[in-house]
Scaffold this active site. Sequence first.
Site, PDB file in Angstrom:
ATOM      1  N   GLU A  48       0.818  -1.203   0.000  1.00 37.87           N
ATOM      2  CA  GLU A  48       0.000   0.000   0.000  1.00 37.87           C
ATOM      3  C   GLU A  48       0.858   1.262   0.000  1.00 37.87           C
ATOM      4  O   GLU A  48       0.522   2.251  -0.652  1.00 37.87           O
ATOM      5  CB  GLU A  48      -0.958   0.000   1.194  1.00 37.87           C
ATOM      6  CG  GLU A  48      -2.089  -1.003   1.084  1.00 37.87           C
ATOM      7  CD  GLU A  48      -2.987  -0.754  -0.113  1.00 37.87           C
ATOM      8  OE1 GLU A  48      -3.033   0.396  -0.617  1.00 37.87           O
ATOM      9  OE2 GLU A  48      -3.648  -1.706  -0.561  1.00 37.87           O
ATOM     10  N   TYR A 131      -6.148   6.890   4.223  1.00 33.92           N
ATOM     11  CA  TYR A 131      -6.250   5.811   3.244  1.00 33.92           C
ATOM     12  C   TYR A 131      -5.475   4.570   3.679  1.00 33.92           C
ATOM     13  O   TYR A 131      -6.000   3.455   3.679  1.00 33.92           O
ATOM     14  CB  TYR A 131      -5.756   6.252   1.865  1.00 33.92           C
ATOM     15  CG  TYR A 131      -5.577   5.068   0.958  1.00 33.92           C
ATOM     16  CD1 TYR A 131      -6.678   4.461   0.375  1.00 33.92           C
ATOM     17  CD2 TYR A 131      -4.317   4.504   0.764  1.00 33.92           C
ATOM     18  CE1 TYR A 131      -6.533   3.321  -0.400  1.00 33.92           C
ATOM     19  CE2 TYR A 131      -4.159   3.363  -0.006  1.00 33.92           C
ATOM     20  CZ  TYR A 131      -5.275   2.778  -0.591  1.00 33.92           C
ATOM     21  OH  TYR A 131      -5.128   1.643  -1.343  1.00 33.92           O
ATOM     22  N   ASP A 149      -9.099   5.229  -2.689  1.00 34.93           N
ATOM     23  CA  ASP A 149      -7.934   5.703  -3.441  1.00 34.93           C
ATOM     24  C   ASP A 149      -8.434   6.335  -4.733  1.00 34.93           C
ATOM     25  O   ASP A 149      -9.640   6.575  -4.896  1.00 34.93           O
ATOM     26  CB  ASP A 149      -6.943   4.558  -3.706  1.00 34.93           C
ATOM     27  CG  ASP A 149      -7.472   3.539  -4.710  1.00 34.93           C
ATOM     28  OD1 ASP A 149      -8.667   3.598  -5.083  1.00 34.93           O
ATOM     29  OD2 ASP A 149      -6.682   2.673  -5.143  1.00 34.93           O
TER      30      ASP A 149
END
Length: 353
Positions: A48, A131, A149
Amino acid sequence: MPDNASRDIAKQVSGPLLEWYDANARVLPWRAPPGSPVPDPYRVWLSEVMLQQTQVASVIPYFEKFTARWPDFASLAAVEDVDLMSAWAGLGYYARARNLLAAARAVAREHGGELPRSEAELRKLPGFGAYTAAAVAAIAFGQRAVVVDGNVERVVARLFAVSDPLPGAKPRIRNLADSITPDVRAGDFAQAMMDLGATLCTPRSPKCLLCPLASRCDARAAGTPEAFPVRARKKARPTRYGTFFWAERGGKVLLVRRPARGLLGGMRAFPTGVWAESPPALADAPFAAEWTLRNAAVRHVFTHFELVAALATATIGSHIGVADGEWWPVADLDSAGLPTVFAKAVQAIGRSE
């Protein structure tokens, strides 16, 4: 807690989407197959961070290199800063690498080498914004979290034909994403939304005929899916100027360490002065020498400005000491871990000779 109407909307979206994902999920080295037990949290987190503003194809070789060299939090936490930054070179957005190392050390030091499971606790770690914390909580720990995202933002904006321009529309888009996020399989749902945006609901020429949510999409019903998300007009990106200095001595070139804080912090680079609004020519040379400005330049676009860098070279006959400097073999510059902008300078120097 979502109300009954929100739950109905969530079922309308999540059911068809998860069915599509079960059959069409992308195979990625950090991802568990749909419906499988949650994957290694370390690999989820690492992927990520690397995927922020970076394409999957670019991330895969870096991810594989990192996990082979540093397979867990303990090994990553023990690495020297310079080795981590060198391994990250070329992936860009180098603040991510500094936060990556700081987070690994915090996890190893304060959490016994394991990530905390809640979004709130994850947010306390370096580099864990809204996020990343939501993505790790959902994908690595199966918790219900709202993961938004760029791909998810586009899918949601089209599903509900959000007419407000970005970035002002972000809070509304997040609320809408919340309304369709299911209570179960939240990690698979987040990844399904990402895959949908990456493969079908693309910025241009979306493949609406193949989309599992086509019948529910307000933008498609209006016949204008490409009009969403609406974006405010971007401001012109300013241009900055600088000079990169190539000092060569005995087959070696001088590299310096950039300041730990700031752009490209802590990375090896060629000496360069302040990046200013007008070309500085030789004004910022690291020391007196017979510098020659080459008929070549390097252009590189950063997030907030474009850099145009002139190239100056000099051959040094005797040893010169420079703070935070080291003389690196020219033939082995690939191993120096130079950021992309300085790797471009190496190529430009070679072409101009």
